[in-house]
Structure formats: structure tokens, C-alpha cells
Design a protein around this motif. Structure first.
Motif, PDB file in Angstrom:
ATOM      1  N   UNK A  87       0.951  -1.404  -0.012  1.00  0.00           N
ATOM      2  CA  UNK A  87      -0.160  -0.299   0.137  1.00  0.00           C
ATOM      3  C   UNK A  87       0.972   1.166   0.078  1.00  0.00           C
ATOM      4  N   UNK A  88       1.929   1.209   0.852  1.00  0.00           N
ATOM      5  CA  UNK A  88       2.790   2.283   0.810  1.00  0.00           C
ATOM      6  C   UNK A  88       3.530   2.665  -0.481  1.00  0.00           C
ATOM      7  N   UNK A  89       4.093   1.215  -1.069  1.00  0.00           N
ATOM      8  CA  UNK A  89       4.631   1.399  -2.331  1.00  0.00           C
ATOM      9  C   UNK A  89       3.852   2.189  -3.353  1.00  0.00           C
ATOM     10  N   UNK A  90       2.617   1.828  -3.272  1.00  0.00           N
ATOM     11  CA  UNK A  90       1.677   2.352  -4.277  1.00  0.00           C
ATOM     12  C   UNK A  90       1.427   3.889  -4.122  1.00  0.00           C
ATOM     13  N   UNK A  91       1.412   4.126  -3.018  1.00  0.00           N
ATOM     14  CA  UNK A  91       1.052   5.725  -2.532  1.00  0.00           C
ATOM     15  C   UNK A  91       2.097   6.506  -2.947  1.00  0.00           C
ATOM     16  N   UNK A  92       3.303   5.695  -2.666  1.00  0.00           N
ATOM     17  CA  UNK A  92       4.692   6.800  -3.094  1.00  0.00           C
ATOM     18  C   UNK A  92       4.803   6.653  -4.301  1.00  0.00           C
ATOM     19  N   UNK A  93       4.304   5.898  -5.266  1.00  0.00           N
ATOM     20  CA  UNK A  93       4.547   5.823  -6.678  1.00  0.00           C
ATOM     21  C   UNK A  93       3.386   6.803  -7.028  1.00  0.00           C
ATOM     22  N   UNK A  94       2.310   6.831  -6.580  1.00  0.00           N
ATOM     23  CA  UNK A  94       1.139   7.855  -6.945  1.00  0.00           C
ATOM     24  C   UNK A  94       1.592   9.221  -6.632  1.00  0.00           C
ATOM     25  N   UNK A  95       2.321   9.731  -5.625  1.00  0.00           N
ATOM     26  CA  UNK A  95       3.086  10.839  -5.158  1.00  0.00           C
ATOM     27  C   UNK A  95       3.826  11.180  -6.210  1.00  0.00           C
ATOM     28  N   UNK A  96       4.583  10.458  -6.560  1.00  0.00           N
ATOM     29  CA  UNK A  96       5.738  10.802  -7.880  1.00  0.00           C
ATOM     30  C   UNK A  96       4.976  11.144  -9.298  1.00  0.00           C
ATOM     31  N   UNK A  97       3.968  10.417  -9.222  1.00  0.00           N
ATOM     32  CA  UNK A  97       3.163  10.270 -10.625  1.00  0.00           C
ATOM     33  C   UNK A  97       2.499  11.714 -10.658  1.00  0.00           C
ATOM     34  N   UNK A  98       1.879  11.935  -9.641  1.00  0.00           N
ATOM     35  CA  UNK A  98       1.021  13.086  -9.579  1.00  0.00           C
ATOM     36  C   UNK A  98       2.191  14.402  -9.742  1.00  0.00           C
ATOM     37  N   UNK A  99       3.247  14.291  -9.166  1.00  0.00           N
ATOM     38  CA  UNK A  99       4.308  15.452  -9.302  1.00  0.00           C
ATOM     39  C   UNK A  99       4.590  15.750 -10.648  1.00  0.00           C
ATOM     40  N   UNK A 100       4.628  14.569 -11.546  1.00  0.00           N
ATOM     41  CA  UNK A 100       4.950  14.816 -12.886  1.00  0.00           C
ATOM     42  C   UNK A 100       3.975  14.990 -13.591  1.00  0.00           C
ATOM     43  N   UNK A 101       2.743  14.679 -13.392  1.00  0.00           N
ATOM     44  CA  UNK A 101       1.477  15.247 -14.163  1.00  0.00           C
ATOM     45  C   UNK A 101       1.184  16.301 -13.855  1.00  0.00           C
ATOM     46  N   UNK A 102       1.352  16.905 -12.923  1.00  0.00           N
ATOM     47  CA  UNK A 102       0.857  18.112 -12.442  1.00  0.00           C
ATOM     48  C   UNK A 102       2.073  19.333 -12.448  1.00  0.00           C
ATOM     49  N   UNK A 103       3.291  18.747 -12.748  1.00  0.00           N
ATOM     50  CA  UNK A 103       4.376  19.655 -12.907  1.00  0.00           C
ATOM     51  C   UNK A 103       4.863  20.409 -11.558  1.00  0.00           C
ATOM     52  N   UNK A 104       4.530  19.610 -10.397  1.00  0.00           N
ATOM     53  CA  UNK A 104       4.599  20.252  -9.082  1.00  0.00           C
ATOM     54  C   UNK A 104       5.712  19.287  -8.188  1.00  0.00           C
ATOM     55  N   UNK A 105       6.646  19.929  -7.747  1.00  0.00           N
ATOM     56  CA  UNK A 105       8.070  19.210  -7.191  1.00  0.00           C
ATOM     57  C   UNK A 105       7.479  18.785  -5.594  1.00  0.00           C
ATOM     58  N   UNK A 106       8.236  17.809  -5.149  1.00  0.00           N
ATOM     59  CA  UNK A 106       7.704  17.249  -3.843  1.00  0.00           C
ATOM     60  C   UNK A 106       9.156  17.221  -3.056  1.00  0.00           C
ATOM     61  N   UNK A 107       8.911  17.071  -1.877  1.00  0.00           N
ATOM     62  CA  UNK A 107      10.232  16.816  -0.777  1.00  0.00           C
ATOM     63  C   UNK A 107      10.681  15.523  -1.013  1.00  0.00           C
ATOM     64  N   UNK A 108      11.794  15.256  -0.513  1.00  0.00           N
ATOM     65  CA  UNK A 108      12.318  13.758  -0.502  1.00  0.00           C
ATOM     66  C   UNK A 108      11.336  12.624   0.119  1.00  0.00           C
ATOM     67  N   UNK A 109      11.085  11.597  -0.683  1.00  0.00           N
ATOM     68  CA  UNK A 109      10.576  10.236  -0.126  1.00  0.00           C
ATOM     69  C   UNK A 109      11.012  10.097   1.358  1.00  0.00           C
ATOM     70  N   UNK A 110      12.349  10.229   1.602  1.00  0.00           N
ATOM     71  CA  UNK A 110      13.247   9.851   2.697  1.00  0.00           C
ATOM     72  C   UNK A 110      12.678  10.501   3.943  1.00  0.00           C
ATOM     73  N   UNK A 111      12.085  11.735   3.533  1.00  0.00           N
ATOM     74  CA  UNK A 111      11.486  12.442   4.819  1.00  0.00           C
ATOM     75  C   UNK A 111      10.172  11.725   5.163  1.00  0.00           C
ATOM     76  N   UNK A 112      10.444  10.924   6.465  1.00  0.00           N
ATOM     77  CA  UNK A 112       9.317  10.229   6.991  1.00  0.00           C
ATOM     78  C   UNK A 112       9.228   8.822   6.560  1.00  0.00           C
ATOM     79  N   UNK A 113       9.892   8.128   5.543  1.00  0.00           N
ATOM     80  CA  UNK A 113       9.866   6.787   5.235  1.00  0.00           C
ATOM     81  C   UNK A 113      11.203   6.552   5.074  1.00  0.00           C
TER      82      UNK A 113
END
Ligand code: OOG
Ligand code: MG
Length: 254
Positions: free
Chosen positions: A5-31
Motif C-alpha cells: 500500500x505504501x509502495x503504491x501511495x509513494x508511486x502515486x505521489x511521484x506520478x502526480x508530481x510529474x503530471x501536475x508539474x509540482x515538485x515534492x520533498x524527498x520521500x526519505x522524509x518520513x519513510x
């Protein structure tokens, strides 16, 4: 190992960042991610793209040169997947607004002429290659300011965003060719020797990762060997990569 579930959620976070052109902080923050988690996130991320109709048409290596390792502070080779949607025809226009903060890199492309079964230890990867070409990669990290850890960048499909390939020619030795990248007013010069001593070694590095992770390679797929120099910001106007003896590839930022 993180949950599915977390794998899928983090993939979605990256996917949304790409499709909406919105940068995100490191996934290592909190995982707490390990390298297996990172490749699982990458597979899920590319799976999302495939479910939208994209096709995996090749692979890319990252951090195969000291220049790139030094520029980004990462010293392990990484692998990412290329899809048909990322392809830019040689000389074509590229809309800069589709990216967050795109950069270009001078690369060598190889073309596979045979399937490579990751479970067959006898495969000689070089015998599965029939062509090579000058190439330019567009990288566009989904992380703010291109600040990422090793696992972050693997999860983010090695920043893969676009690539252009110049004229194909037969596969040959190309260990010491001068390389010149220009984008806007800036340029980088180097040599193919910067890529693991010889860009052909990138094929062996890819093969090692594919065997470890049971990734099949297919005839017709392309392999980008990794940048020979540091990356440059993708500028408006013509960007060009020239490799001595191989030729030139270009694109036009708009
Ligand atoms: C990661 C991708 C690195 C290369 O050629 O070394 C890469 C990045 O720098 O964002 O593509
Ligand atoms: Mg690259």
C-alpha cells in the motif's frame, strides 16, 4: 521492506508530481526506504504510466560518469525505464512548460536486436546490440531543486522525462570520442571515456541490474548509457549533442 500500500501511495505521489508539474520533498522524509523498495516504487510508477497507454521502449543508466556523480552527490549506478511518450524526434520542438525544471545531458544510445532473458547466465549482452547513436536525455527530477537520495532517484525512475536519438549506425567501439553538449549559451565538453571508462560498460551494468531484479530486455529497445558530462538546464532554442564519429542530435526548447 515497505508495504504494498505504501509502495503504491509513494508511486502515486511521484506520478502526480510529474503530471501536475509540482515538485515534492524527498520521500526519505518520513519513510525508511531501501533500494528494493525504491525499484518497487519505480515499477509501480511506470505501471501507472503503462495503464495510461504508454509503452516501455528502453532503459537508461544514471550516474555512470564522475561528472554526474559529482554534480548530484550520488555514486551508485541507477537504472530507469524509458517510455514511448518520452521520445522526442531528432530536431523536434519540446514544450518547456511540460516539465518542472528540465536539464539536458549528452548520451550514447544502444539498440538491442535480441531479447535478453535475465535468468540465462550465458547471455553476452554485447552480442544483443546492433546499433548505436548520439543521444540527448531530458531529465526532470520530481524532487524540489533536484535534491534527492539514492533511493529517491531510483523511485523517481532516475529522473527520466525525455530523450532524442540521432542517426543510428552499426555497433562499434566508441571508448574515446569527444562529446559536446550545448543548450542556449552554455556548453559542456567531455569524452565518452567518462562513461565508466567506455560506454559499452553501461550495457554490462544494465545487464547486472536486470539479472538481479529479473527485468527482461527486448529486441528493439534502446539503452541510454548515462551522461558523459554534467547536465545543463534545457534552454529555449536549440540544444545539441555532438559525438565525434557518431554525429549530432538536436531538439528545440519552446
Ligand atoms: C538523475 C539521472 C542521472 C545520468 O545520465 O547520469 C542521469 C539526475 O541527475 O536527476 O540520467
Ligand atoms: Mg542521463
Amino acid at each position: 521492506m515497505i508495504s504494498a500500500a505504501l509502495t503504491a501511495a509513494l508511486a502515486q505521489r511521484l506520478d502526480t508530481a510529474q503530471t501536475t508539474r509540482t515538485d515534492i520533498p524527498s520521500l526519505a522524509d518520513g519513510n525508511e526506504l531501501d533500494i528494493d523498495d525504491a525499484y518497487a516504487i519505480q515499477a509501480a510508477l511506470v505501471g501507472r504510466r503503462e495503464s495510461r497507454g504508454e509503452r516501455v521502449v528502453g532503459f537508461k543508466l544514471g550516474f555512470t560518469s564522475r561528472a554526474k556523480m559529482a554534480q548530484m552527490g550520488i555514486s551508485e549506478v541507477v537504472v530507469g525505464r524509458l517510455t514511448d511518450r518520452m521520445r522526442v524526434a531528432d530536431g523536434a520542438d519540446v514544450q518547456l512548460s511540460q516539465f518542472i525544471h528540465p536539464k539536458v545531458e549528452p548520451e550514447i544510445a544502444y539498440r538491442l536486436c535480441r531479447d535478453v532473458d535475465p535468468d540465462d547466465p550465458a547471455t553476452d549482452i554485447e552480442s544483443c546490440v546492433d546499433g548505436m547513436a548520439p543521444a540527448m536525455e531530458i531529465i526532470d527530477s520530481r524532487y524540489r531543486d533536484f535534491r534527492f537520495t539514492h533511493t529517491d532517484v531510483v523511485a523517481d525512475n532516475a529522473s527520466a522525462s525525455g530523450y532524442a536519438i540521432g542517426p543510428w549506425r552499426p555497433f562499434e567501439e566508441a571508448a574515446n570520442r569527444a562529446v559536446r553538449l550545448c543548450s542556449g549559451a552554455r556548453e559542456e565538453v567531455g569524452s565518452t571515456a567518462a562513461i565508466l571508462g567506455d560506454p559499452v560498460r553501461a550495457l554490462h551494468a544494465l545487464h547486472t541490474v536486470c539479472r538481479l531484479r529479473s527485468i527482461a530486455l527486448r529486441a528493439g529497445q534502446v539503452v541510454l548509457a548515462g551522461a558523459a558530462t554534467a547536465a545543463l538546464p534545457l534552454a529555449e532554442g536549440v540544444s545539441e549533442c555532438r559525438v565525434a564519429g557518431l554525429g549530432t542530435v538536436a531538439l528545440r526548447g519552446r
